[in-house]
Design a protein around this motif. Structure first.
Motif, mmCIF file in Angstrom:
data_model
loop_
_atom_site.group_PDB
_atom_site.id
_atom_site.type_symbol
_atom_site.label_atom_id
_atom_site.label_comp_id
_atom_site.label_asym_id
_atom_site.label_seq_id
_atom_site.Cartn_x
_atom_site.Cartn_y
_atom_site.Cartn_z
ATOM 1 N N GLU A 21 -4.360 -4.614 9.084
ATOM 2 C CA GLU A 21 -3.080 -4.118 9.585
ATOM 3 C C GLU A 21 -1.915 -4.667 8.753
ATOM 4 O O GLU A 21 -0.951 -3.942 8.491
ATOM 5 N N HIS A 24 -1.386 -2.652 5.760
ATOM 6 C CA HIS A 24 -0.805 -1.347 6.054
ATOM 7 C C HIS A 24 0.659 -1.420 6.490
ATOM 8 O O HIS A 24 1.301 -0.385 6.658
ATOM 9 N N VAL A 27 2.134 -1.094 2.270
ATOM 10 C CA VAL A 27 1.187 -0.403 1.390
ATOM 11 C C VAL A 27 1.754 -0.373 -0.022
ATOM 12 O O VAL A 27 2.950 -0.151 -0.219
#
Length: 109
Positions: A21, A24, A27
């Motif tokens: 996570e 992300h 990114v």
């Protein structure tokens, strides 16, 4: 505009899920560029436990085949995919080499 839904699992380890996570949240810009360049206009990923669900909205130029070819020739995308595979695991019914699997739409309101 077309919309696709895909699924994938993460390795069921809380520390690995948290690390996935974190990646992300920031990114790599080359990955964002490759997504947009392929014709994907919007992408969201949701998680429950270790199951991931992705929604992709694409323009008329998008094709999975073209995206796959472009990704295969992009060293930064390959680096990202290798890194992400440390956190991901194929769905139990996936064929060898398959990651994100396309889901069938069964209802629409």
């Amino acid at each position: 505009m077309k919309r696709y839904a895909l699924a994938l699992d993460l390795i069921n380890d809380q520390e690995l899920i948290e690390a996935y996570e974190r990646y992300h949240q920031v990114v790599w810009p080359e990955i964002i560029a490759s997504i947009k360049d392929s014709g994907i206009t919007n992408m969201e990923i949701y998680r429950i436990e270790n199951r991931l669900f992705m929604i992709m909205e694409v323009n008329d130029s998008f094709s999975f085949e073209a995206k796959g070819k472009a990704d295969a020739g992009n060293a930064k995308v390959q680096e990202w995919e290798t890194l992400m595979w440390k956190y991901q695991q194929a769905l139990p019914f996936a064929k060898p080499g398959e990651k994100w699997l396309l889901m069938d739409k069964i209802f629409s309101l």
